[in-house]
Design an enzyme around this catalytic site. Structure first.
Site, PDB file in Angstrom:
ATOM      1  CG  ASP A  23      -2.043   1.003   1.113  1.00  0.00           C
ATOM      2  OD1 ASP A  23      -2.347   1.438  -0.023  1.00  0.00           O
ATOM      3  OD2 ASP A  23      -2.616   1.370   2.150  1.00  0.00           O
ATOM      4  CG  ASN A  71      -7.737  -2.080  -4.688  1.00  0.00           C
ATOM      5  OD1 ASN A  71      -6.796  -2.824  -4.418  1.00  0.00           O
ATOM      6  ND2 ASN A  71      -8.065  -1.047  -3.913  1.00  0.00           N
TER       7      ASN A  71
HETATM    8  C1  IPE Z   1      -5.315  -2.622   0.102  1.00  0.00           C
HETATM    9  O1  IPE Z   1      -4.978  -1.308  -0.193  1.00  0.00           O
HETATM   10  C2  IPE Z   1      -5.352  -3.435  -1.150  1.00  0.00           C
HETATM   11  C3  IPE Z   1      -4.063  -3.649  -1.781  1.00  0.00           C
HETATM   12  C4  IPE Z   1      -2.906  -3.270  -1.326  1.00  0.00           C
HETATM   13  C5  IPE Z   1      -4.094  -4.358  -3.028  1.00  0.00           C
HETATM   14  P1  IPE Z   1      -6.101  -0.186  -0.315  1.00  0.00           P
HETATM   15  O2  IPE Z   1      -5.394   1.073  -0.562  1.00  0.00           O
HETATM   16  O3  IPE Z   1      -7.126  -0.597  -1.295  1.00  0.00           O
HETATM   17  O4  IPE Z   1      -6.740  -0.241   1.149  1.00  0.00           O
HETATM   18  P2  IPE Z   1      -7.756   0.739   1.869  1.00  0.00           P
HETATM   19  O5  IPE Z   1      -8.893   0.999   0.930  1.00  0.00           O
HETATM   20  O6  IPE Z   1      -7.029   2.000   2.200  1.00  0.00           O
HETATM   21  O7  IPE Z   1      -8.169  -0.007   3.100  1.00  0.00           O
HETATM   22  C1  IPE Z   2      -1.614   0.068  -3.316  1.00  0.00           C
HETATM   23  O1  IPE Z   2      -1.356   1.418  -3.460  1.00  0.00           O
HETATM   24  C2  IPE Z   2      -1.764  -0.641  -4.643  1.00  0.00           C
HETATM   25  C3  IPE Z   2      -3.163  -0.917  -5.007  1.00  0.00           C
HETATM   26  C4  IPE Z   2      -4.167  -0.876  -4.185  1.00  0.00           C
HETATM   27  C5  IPE Z   2      -3.424  -1.254  -6.388  1.00  0.00           C
HETATM   28  P1  IPE Z   2      -2.558   2.468  -3.466  1.00  0.00           P
HETATM   29  O2  IPE Z   2      -2.938   2.703  -4.883  1.00  0.00           O
HETATM   30  O3  IPE Z   2      -3.656   2.085  -2.568  1.00  0.00           O
HETATM   31  O4  IPE Z   2      -1.794   3.733  -2.895  1.00  0.00           O
HETATM   32  P2  IPE Z   2      -2.377   4.827  -1.916  1.00  0.00           P
HETATM   33  O5  IPE Z   2      -2.915   4.119  -0.718  1.00  0.00           O
HETATM   34  O6  IPE Z   2      -3.426   5.568  -2.677  1.00  0.00           O
HETATM   35  O7  IPE Z   2      -1.198   5.653  -1.581  1.00  0.00           O
HETATM   36 MG    MG Z   3      -4.050   2.484  -0.572  1.00  0.00          MG
END
Ligand code: IPE
Ligand code: IPE
Ligand code: MG
Length: 244
Positions: A23, A71
């Site tokens: 993340d 996602n």
């Molecule tokens: C969790 O990250 C999912 C992945 C890393 C693939 P998110 O960025 O989607 O999580 P939330 O929504 O902040 O909980």
């Molecule tokens: C995690 O990074 C990867 C995926 C969920 C695909 P994020 O895209 O959630 O990154 P932040 O949380 O917005 O920084």
């Molecule tokens: Mg994220």
């Protein structure tokens, strides 16, 4: 002495299975005035480096949470960027990793992904299906609740009552041991629908680093922290000491 304490040595307990919630890619990019897609690319490259480091440390299984069922509701443009990363780089990265004899498993509801992406994933899995012992699991269109509900339906269809073991075998991770250590980067302290059944006794480690900046050293730090923890599995210290 102090130095040794912060270095992986022969005495360090190495987790057999590390799962990572990658993340912070988006925030990493935003801070640098870059598009989110650049953050995802950096994140994917960092992931490969971390997997290599983990194998070097003696880890057997690595699971990475790359795309959740939730996602899939992100803007079309961002999703398309993620799918393009798979289209353009997945096979090359996986070949690099699988040169180490690791079997790739894609876990999640892959049918929700575009057809050509599914094809790449299936072909990559097939290329490594003969490997046993080491494994890489990539969670795509993965949600633990989806996984559990799917397993319940499989059990109902079979008409057999389940045990903890037989139920576990019905999950996407069926043949893989439970994670010993779950690492989440990106400052959030939650599981976000990841491995809810399998995480029952995992050690949890949260890092404030955004995923693209989670270095090999940071991974070593997490492994050292894991090694220092006492896993009691419900027992007392005295029981552990006498190995009852
Ligand atoms: C969790 O990250 C999912 C992945 C890393 C693939 P998110 O960025 O989607 O999580 P939330 O929504 O902040 O909980
Ligand atoms: C995690 O990074 C990867 C995926 C969920 C695909 P994020 O895209 O959630 O990154 P932040 O949380 O917005 O920084
Ligand atoms: Mg994220």
């Amino acid at each position: 002495m102090g130095l040794r304490k912060n270095k992986i040595t022969g005495e360090t307990k190495i987790p057999r299975h590390i799962a990572m919630i990658m993340d912070g890619n988006g925030r990493w990019a935003k801070k640098r005035f870059l598009p989110r897609s650049v953050g995802h690319k950096q994140g994917m490259e960092r992931m490969i480096g971390l997997m290599e480091r983990a194998f070097d440390l003696g880890v057997d299984y690595i699971t990475v949470y790359a795309l959740s069922t939730e996602n899939l509701l992100r803007p079309k443009e961002e999703l398309e960027g993620l799918f393009n990363l798979i289209r353009n780089h997945f096979k090359e990265y996986m070949r690099r990793l699988c040169a180490r004899g690791a079997r790739l498993r894609v876990i999640g509801n892959v049918a929700l992904l575009p057809d050509d992406v599914q094809k790449i994933l299936h072909e990559s899995e097939a290329e490594t299906a003969h490997f046993a012992g080491k494994g890489i699991n990539v969670a795509l269109a993965y949600g633990a609740r989806d996984e559990i509900v799917r397993a319940v339906n499989l059990a109902v269809e079979s008409g057999e009552k389940v045990t903890e073991e037989s139920f576990s075998a019905l999950l996407y991770t069926g043949e893989v041991p439970d994670p010993d250590l779950i690492i989440r980067t990106g400052k959030e302290v939650r599981l976000s629908n990841f491995l809810l059944y399998q995480a029952a006794y995992a050690e949890l480690y949260f890092s404030d680093k955004m995923f693209p900046e989670f270095s090999d050293k940071e991974l070593d730090k997490a492994v050292l922290e894991f090694s220092r923890r006492t896993r009691r599995f419900g027992k007392t210290d005295e029981q552990l000491n006498t190995q009852e």
